[in-house]
Design a protein around this motif. Structure first.
Motif, PDB file in Angstrom:
ATOM      1  N   GLU A 188       0.069   2.954   5.151  1.00  0.00           N
ATOM      2  CA  GLU A 188       1.022   3.016   4.063  1.00  0.00           C
ATOM      3  C   GLU A 188       2.199   2.088   4.344  1.00  0.00           C
ATOM      4  O   GLU A 188       2.671   2.002   5.476  1.00  0.00           O
ATOM      5  N   GLY A 189       2.634   1.392   3.321  1.00  0.00           N
ATOM      6  CA  GLY A 189       3.788   0.522   3.473  1.00  0.00           C
ATOM      7  C   GLY A 189       3.443  -0.897   3.867  1.00  0.00           C
ATOM      8  O   GLY A 189       4.312  -1.761   3.892  1.00  0.00           O
ATOM      9  N   SER A 190       2.148  -1.182   4.217  1.00  0.00           N
ATOM     10  CA  SER A 190       1.820  -2.553   4.610  1.00  0.00           C
ATOM     11  C   SER A 190       1.712  -3.455   3.375  1.00  0.00           C
ATOM     12  O   SER A 190       1.240  -3.037   2.320  1.00  0.00           O
ATOM     13  N   GLU A 191       2.202  -4.681   3.576  1.00  0.00           N
ATOM     14  CA  GLU A 191       2.196  -5.649   2.480  1.00  0.00           C
ATOM     15  C   GLU A 191       0.848  -6.356   2.466  1.00  0.00           C
ATOM     16  O   GLU A 191       0.360  -6.810   3.499  1.00  0.00           O
ATOM     17  N   VAL A 192       0.249  -6.475   1.292  1.00  0.00           N
ATOM     18  CA  VAL A 192      -1.108  -7.025   1.232  1.00  0.00           C
ATOM     19  C   VAL A 192      -1.264  -8.022   0.073  1.00  0.00           C
ATOM     20  O   VAL A 192      -0.479  -8.045  -0.870  1.00  0.00           O
ATOM     21  N   PHE A 193      -2.307  -8.859   0.230  1.00  0.00           N
ATOM     22  CA  PHE A 193      -2.849  -9.627  -0.892  1.00  0.00           C
ATOM     23  C   PHE A 193      -3.979  -8.790  -1.444  1.00  0.00           C
ATOM     24  O   PHE A 193      -4.788  -8.269  -0.694  1.00  0.00           O
ATOM     25  N   ALA A 194      -4.059  -8.683  -2.754  1.00  0.00           N
ATOM     26  CA  ALA A 194      -5.186  -7.985  -3.352  1.00  0.00           C
ATOM     27  C   ALA A 194      -5.929  -8.963  -4.253  1.00  0.00           C
ATOM     28  O   ALA A 194      -5.327  -9.608  -5.107  1.00  0.00           O
ATOM     29  N   PHE A 195      -7.226  -9.132  -3.999  1.00  0.00           N
ATOM     30  CA  PHE A 195      -8.043 -10.055  -4.790  1.00  0.00           C
ATOM     31  C   PHE A 195      -8.993  -9.290  -5.701  1.00  0.00           C
ATOM     32  O   PHE A 195      -9.569  -8.278  -5.308  1.00  0.00           O
ATOM     33  N   VAL A 251       0.851  -1.192   0.000  1.00  0.00           N
ATOM     34  CA  VAL A 251       0.000   0.000   0.000  1.00  0.00           C
ATOM     35  C   VAL A 251       0.892   1.251   0.000  1.00  0.00           C
ATOM     36  O   VAL A 251       1.780   1.381   0.844  1.00  0.00           O
ATOM     37  N   GLU A 252       0.655   2.104  -0.971  1.00  0.00           N
ATOM     38  CA  GLU A 252       1.410   3.364  -1.031  1.00  0.00           C
ATOM     39  C   GLU A 252       0.439   4.523  -1.134  1.00  0.00           C
ATOM     40  O   GLU A 252      -0.774   4.317  -1.261  1.00  0.00           O
ATOM     41  N   GLU A 253       0.987   5.703  -1.119  1.00  0.00           N
ATOM     42  CA  GLU A 253       0.142   6.898  -1.064  1.00  0.00           C
ATOM     43  C   GLU A 253      -0.801   6.987  -2.271  1.00  0.00           C
ATOM     44  O   GLU A 253      -2.000   7.194  -2.125  1.00  0.00           O
TER      45      GLU A 253
END
Lengths: 369, 304
Positions: free
Chosen positions: A268-275, A247-249
């Motif tokens: 911001e900066g958290s690592e995620v799975f995006a579906f 997640v970025e700005e």
């Protein structure tokens, strides 16, 4: 009758089949236990029936602790995946079995048994098969007889273990609708186990999603489909496209690409799975466009009501595949050719945390941690 | 194996799967000559020797007092030991095939024990336990009970030797059938006896009959174990196989072979029954696994 299971644990050797399961099944509902094979759903059903013993935890039937009562006393109807009809008995004798096994004092008279059997056979619409043997029936007929046999003892709860698992697709679909109809007539609390998400969503009032011996989510078909609680639920209920990102700005950073997203509860900066579901992706052919994930068209399947486009990610190392569902008109308008470079822009993106993930930045630059 | 014949024929007619003629004839000749030399010829010779001195001698040999006593004793032993083994065998098979418990593997091994122990050793074992100088010997004498050199000893030895037949026949069959039907019965309210009687046993009846037939054949023909514990008292503790041996040792060949021919007849009858049971069982099995292909077209109604 309401059923409650509390803190059920079950292990088979080193394998944990059920890990602290607590569930409440309301009276009169038709509930699906849904999950991949080995997730523990059948074990849970068998524990409720009393065919299996939990290592710890309790099962209460209508508020009564059932752990002490034997299978016979629980008054459950159980329908087995492979029917388990008595091979050497006629259909009539199969259905009559439960009534004939009752202690003499409670046993109905011959005429009562006969009437009840024919009533049940009429209910499953197979009265004309009363004198046949199970081997002379088709799979769908056998399963309906198994259901009639289970109902003959007037169970307080009906448990079905993959009831349509051994049937072909067409019969499955018919029986599914028929089971729903039957349940609406009888209103008997029913739990059925399935690994088919379509079956669960279509038939059940409530769906319990299970994975690796845990409950992932409980809810109505709409709730679990539209608001999946975990990545597992999201990916289990239908096809998905998965992106790993940060997640970025300005949006979600996926490799070299940026994807817009609307979920703002991620820092911001958290690592995620995006579906993204296949129908929630748009294909942009404009080469000047910079948003979205770059991909390459592999195949266009334009038969049926909607068309599907299969694509590969451009990053060769990641070996990513995407699937997009469009209307026939949209596909015709885009005029895609295999090998064409396009961008995929999600209209709706569902983000989940990636627990335990150490980002590449953190590894290369430990001081920033 | 007659029920397989149509398949074999089709298999054999297929050029691609047919063996070369010389292979076929060599195998046939080998097996047939072995069969004739070691099975048919000795069997025929038994009847030939039995009838060598004519029918009268034959009839006299088998109706003579001690011969009749031996026949009666043999039948008595079978009548006692076969039903007992039937009960033991069903119970053991039911336990092993349908239940899980500690020591199951051990029990399975014990059931095979009689197969691996020489019958003579079995006889000696009973001598050591029940004989005059055995563990219970003095106690038995005190209470005026006779086990060794009497009918109880022969029954015990026979039961031991024939113990595995019923159980061994039933265990694989019950295991193959799984526990689904038993579980269904229990959920429907049947108790243990009802489940056994109405569900488990009807499903294994042919295998059970087969086991009983084999058990009976062995009970009547047992020699080694029985010869040790019987004492061979003529007219009292002599079974048919022992009687044959005594007559033979006395060079009374015609009588020996006459009694032996009865045992051979029993074997032949057993063989015929066994074949018929196997045939019935396999056709029963096939029928229960056969679903007519057009079954769906038979159904006039469609599920709504």
């Amino acid at each position: 009758m309401s059923i409650e299971v509390r803190n059920i644990h079950k292990r088979f050797g080193n394998f944990t089949a059920l890990n602290d399961i607590s569930l409440n099944f309301e009276s009169g509902q038709l509930v699906a236990l849904l999950g991949p094979s080995g997730c523990g759903k059948t074990t849970l059903l068998r524990i409720i029936a009393g065919l299996e013993q939990a290592d710890s935890g309790i099962v209460t039937l209508e508020g009564e602790d059932a752990s002490i009562s034997s299978v016979r006393e629980r008054q459950v109807g159980f329908v087995f995946q492979h029917y388990a009809l008595f091979k050497h008995m006629t259909v009539f004798d199969n259905v009559a079995f439960g009534m004939r096994m009752k202690p003499r004092a409670q046993r109905p008279s011959k005429q009562e048994i006969k009437d009840k059997v024919h009533e049940l056979l009429n209910l499953v619409q197979l009265d004309w098969l009363a004198d046949r043997y199970p081997s002379q029936l088709s799979g769908g007929q056998r399963q309906r007889i198994a259901l009639a046999r289970a109902l003959a003892v007037e169970p307080r709860v009906l448990l079905l273990d993959e009831p349509f698992g051994a049937l072909d697709a067409k019969v499955r679909k018919e029986l599914r609708r028929w089971l729903r109809k039957l349940h609406d007539e009888l209103h008997i609390t029913s739990i059925f186990v399935t690994h088919d998400q379509e079956e669960a969503l279509e038939v059940a009032d409530n769906v319990v999603l299970m994975d690796h011996g845990r409950v992932e989510q409980v809810g109505t078909p709409e709730e679990v489909y539209n608001h999946p609680a975990t990545p597992f639920v999201y990916s289990f209920l239908g096809s998905v496209n998965l992106f790993h990102g940060r997640v970025e700005e300005e949006g979600l950073r996926v490799g070299a690409d940026a994807v817009p997203h609307t979920q703002d509860n991620f820092t911001e900066g958290s690592e995620v799975f995006a579906f993204v579901r296949p129908h929630e992706l748009q294909i942009v052919t404009d080469t000047g466009y910079t948003q979205g994930v770059a991909a390459k068209v592999v195949r266009v399947l334009s038969f049926g009501v909607s068309a599907r486009v299969e694509l590969d990610g451009l990053d060769r190392d990641k070996d990513q595949h995407f699937e997009v569902e469009l209307t026939q008109a949209q596909v015709a308008g885009l005029a895609l050719t295999p090998g064409q470079h396009v961008r995929l822009v999600p209209s709706r993106l569902k983000l989940f945390d990636r627990p335990g993930y150490v980002s590449a930045d953190a590894v290369s630059n430990p001081a920033s941690v | 194996m007659s029920h397989y014949s149509h398949k074999t024929t089709r298999f054999e007619r297929n050029l691609a799967t047919r063996e070369a003629p010389w292979v076929k004839w060599t195998l046939l000749t080998l097996s047939l000559s072995f069969f004739v030399l070691f099975l048919i010829l000795p069997l025929v010779s038994v009847f030939f020797e039995a009838l060598r001195k004519g029918w009268e001698v034959y009839l006299l040999s088998i109706t003579e007092e001690t011969a009749l006593a031996a026949i009666k004793l043999t039948v008595l032993i079978a009548i006692i030991s076969v039903p007992l083994n039937l009960v033991f065998g069903v119970a053991a098979a039911w336990l092993i095939a349908k239940h899980d418990f500690r020591g199951k593997q051990l029990l399975t091994t014990f059931i095979d024990l009689p197969f691996s122990v020489s019958p003579v050793i079995v006889g000696l074992m009973y001598m050591l336990v029940f004989g005059a100088n055995g563990w219970f010997g003095s106690w038995l004498v005190e209470h005026d009970l006779k086990v060794i050199f009497a009918v109880p000893g022969i029954v015990l030895a026979t039961i031991f030797v024939t113990f595995p037949f019923v159980a061994r026949e039933l265990i694989p069959l019950m295991q193959a059938q799984g526990r689904d039907e038993e579980e269904a019965a229990v959920v429907l309210g049947a108790n243990g006896w009802q489940t056994l009687w109405y569900v488990t046993l009807p499903n294994v009846k042919w295998g059970l009959l087969y086991g009983v037939i084999l058990s009976n054949a062995r009970a009547m023909g047992e020699f080694g174990a029985v010869s040790v514990v019987s004492g061979k008292i003529r007219g009292q503790t002599n079974t048919m196989p022992l009687h044959v041996e005594i007559l033979y040792n006395e060079y009374n060949f015609a009588a020996a072979f006459a009694v032996a021919s009865l045992l051979a007849l029993l074997a032949l009858v057993t063989l015929v029954i066994k074949t018929r049971v196997e045939h019935r069982a396999s056709s029963h099995f096939n029928a229960s696994h056969m679903v007519p292909a057009d079954i769906n077209t038979l159904s006039p109604r469609v599920v709504p």
